[in-house]
Design an enzyme around this catalytic site. Structure first.
Site, PDB file in Angstrom:
ATOM      1  CD  GLU A   4      -2.680   1.432   0.101  1.00 15.52           C
ATOM      2  OE1 GLU A   4      -3.262   0.477  -0.434  1.00 15.52           O
ATOM      3  OE2 GLU A   4      -2.747   2.597  -0.358  1.00 15.52           O
ATOM      4  CB  THR A  54      -5.527  -0.508  -4.114  1.00 16.38           C
ATOM      5  OG1 THR A  54      -5.184   0.435  -3.112  1.00 16.38           O
ATOM      6  CG2 THR A  54      -4.827  -1.825  -3.849  1.00 16.38           C
ATOM      7  CG  HIS A  78      -4.679   3.952   2.951  1.00  8.84           C
ATOM      8  ND1 HIS A  78      -5.324   5.173   3.059  1.00  8.84           N
ATOM      9  CD2 HIS A  78      -5.061   3.425   1.771  1.00  8.84           C
ATOM     10  CE1 HIS A  78      -6.062   5.365   1.985  1.00  8.84           C
ATOM     11  NE2 HIS A  78      -5.921   4.328   1.184  1.00  8.84           N
TER      12      HIS A  78
HETATM   13  C1  GP9 Z   1      -8.565  -0.582   0.592  1.00  7.61           C
HETATM   14  C2  GP9 Z   1      -7.264  -0.463  -0.121  1.00  7.61           C
HETATM   15  C3  GP9 Z   1      -6.693   0.925  -0.064  1.00  7.61           C
HETATM   16  O1  GP9 Z   1      -9.159  -1.824   0.469  1.00  7.61           O
HETATM   17  O2  GP9 Z   1      -7.366  -0.944  -1.396  1.00  7.61           O
HETATM   18  O3  GP9 Z   1      -7.383   1.816  -0.837  1.00  7.61           O
HETATM   19  P1  GP9 Z   1      -6.752   2.798  -1.929  1.00  7.61           P
HETATM   20  O4  GP9 Z   1      -5.280   2.805  -1.868  1.00  7.61           O
HETATM   21  O5  GP9 Z   1      -7.242   2.284  -3.230  1.00  7.61           O
HETATM   22  O6  GP9 Z   1      -7.308   4.153  -1.582  1.00  7.61           O
HETATM   23 MN    MN Z   2      -3.638   1.656  -2.418  1.00 10.10          MN
END
Ligand code: GP9
Ligand code: MN
Length: 399
Positions: free
Chosen positions: A37, A79, A195
């Site tokens: 992420e 993502t 994130h």
């Molecule tokens: C959430 C993950 C993060 O399930 O995919 O979200 P994104 O990076 O797409 O905002």
């Molecule tokens: Mn992501």
């Protein structure tokens, strides 16, 4: 219609003459994909207060293929756009997410190709709700057997933060289900802790925050460090349970974590100026391909997330010739072919086109537009064909 489908196919087939002596070296192995992420490439081999941000990845790279010039090509689907490119080798849509907008299309996805060429079954593991990005439905379209989502995990107040279960318990709790899968499998793990806005409990903070003017950037290095520790834990568990040896690992950053708004903190951290070309470099994401007992190699060919698919197929010994996609095997990708971004900009070996200006990447000067024209022809052509495929559901006509 069928004529459009033919046009697409002939463009792509003419483009694909990519071979290397690595063809098939991972034939029959399990494939574990790990989507990191918001992980940008600048954190690799970088330190804060003399502490490495990614000590585990830095070590792993020494025994891996490390692709050091791979760009984030995602658009609004974040993502899910990265997942879509890896699975299909098509470009994301100009707005929205393909996962949400076209889940009923036909696709030539990685799970379906692996099923046909080696009897693989594919699975996804991710700690968020199954409906987020419409994954539940889209994964069925793409040929995944099962999605281990939030309801498959024991999620508590203590073991979660931000969007859900923290990466360390996520990997720990995934192990039993992973061990039970029939082989060979393709298993995709999507991490979550790193994130925006990069929150972290004190007990998970393994390095000091950075000391820039941007709090977001200062926290980011600590959440990346936590993610790195989670990967370390995952590999420990895989080794303990004898599940490491026979697996091809493909680890990639899904997209930027630090948006332009906060990027001056990164420039400060790295001691660089805020220039368009430095911004471009910060759009790189790490791509690491690892197999047990492998000799490390750094590959500096430029490429994008869209190229991950062909690279995996190449290592698995599955010929690209029958596959309609814009993905190029990174071991033999033309070093001057542009990496195409969804907004119509691009980066090639010596030139980049950003915000309607053509740059010479060596002199770092703006140059006459015609230097970029041949690349921009490719940009327009590929984005148009990819959009045609998606909007026309052209795989109905291509087998
Ligand atoms: C959430 C993950 C993060 O399930 O995919 O979200 P994104 O990076 O797409 O905002
Ligand atoms: Mn992501």
């Amino acid at each position: 219609n069928e004529a459009d489908a033919q046009a697409v196919n002939s463009y792509i087939q003419n483009n694909d003459k990519e071979q290397s002596d690595l063809f098939g070296i991972a034939k029959g192995k399990n494939v574990v994909l790990i989507s990191l992420e918001s992980t940008q490439n600048f954190v690799i081999n970088e330190t804060v207060n003399r502490e490495e941000i990614t000590p585990f990845l830095n070590d792993l790279i020494k025994d891996s293929y490390y692709f050091s010039n791979i760009y984030d090509q995602t658009a609004q689907g974040k993502t899910s756009d990265a997942e879509f490119m890896v699975d299909t080798g098509l470009y994301p849509m100009p707005s929205g997410s393909v996962f949400v907008r076209r889940p009923e299309n036909n696709f030539q996805s990685l799970p379906l190709i692996l099923k046909e060429n080696g009897d693989y079954k594919a699975y996804t593991f991710h700690g968020n709700d199954a409906e987020f990005w419409n994954r539940d439905q889209m994964y069925r379209t793409l040929g995944y057997e099962h999605f281990y989502a939030k309801q498959n995990y024991d999620v508590t107040e203590e073991n979660s933060i931000n969007y859900g279960i923290k990466d360390i318990p996520f990997f720990e709790q995934s192990m039993d289900d992973l061990a039970a899968l029939p082989e060979p499998y393709m298993a995709k793990f999507i991490t979550l802790s790193n994130h925006f806005p990069f929150l972290l409990d004190e007990e998970d903070q393994m390095i000091e925050q950075a000391d820039t003017e941007e709090g977001v950037v200062n926290r980011y290095v600590t959440t990346v460090r936590y993610e790195d520790a989670a990967l370390k834990r995952f590999f420990e568990l895989l080794k303990e349970q004898g599940m490491y040896e026979d697996t091809l690992f493909v680890i990639y950053g899904d997209h930027y974590g630090i948006s332009k708004k906060y990027e001056k903190g990164v420039h400060e951290l790295l001691g660089q100026e805020n220039t368009p070309l430095n911004h471009l470099n910060l759009q790189q994401v790490p791509l690491i391909i690892h197999m047990s007992g492998q000799k490390g190699r750094i590959i500096d060919t430029i490429g994008g997330e869209i190229d991950i698919r062909a690279t995996i197929l190449h290592l698995l010994g599955i010929s690209p010739y029958q596959q309609t996609s814009f993905s190029h095997n990174l071991f033999s990708r033309d070093k001057d072919k542009p990496v195409i971004f969804r907004d119509g900009s691009m980066v090639a070996r010596d030139y980049a086109y950003l915000d309607n200006l053509c740059y010479d990447r060596n002199s770092e000067q703006v140059v006459e537009g015609k230097k970029c024209s041949p690349y921009l022809d490719t940009v327009r052509k590929e984005l148009q064909l990819s959009d045609d495929i998606i909007m026309g559901d052209l795989f109905r006509f291509i087998d």
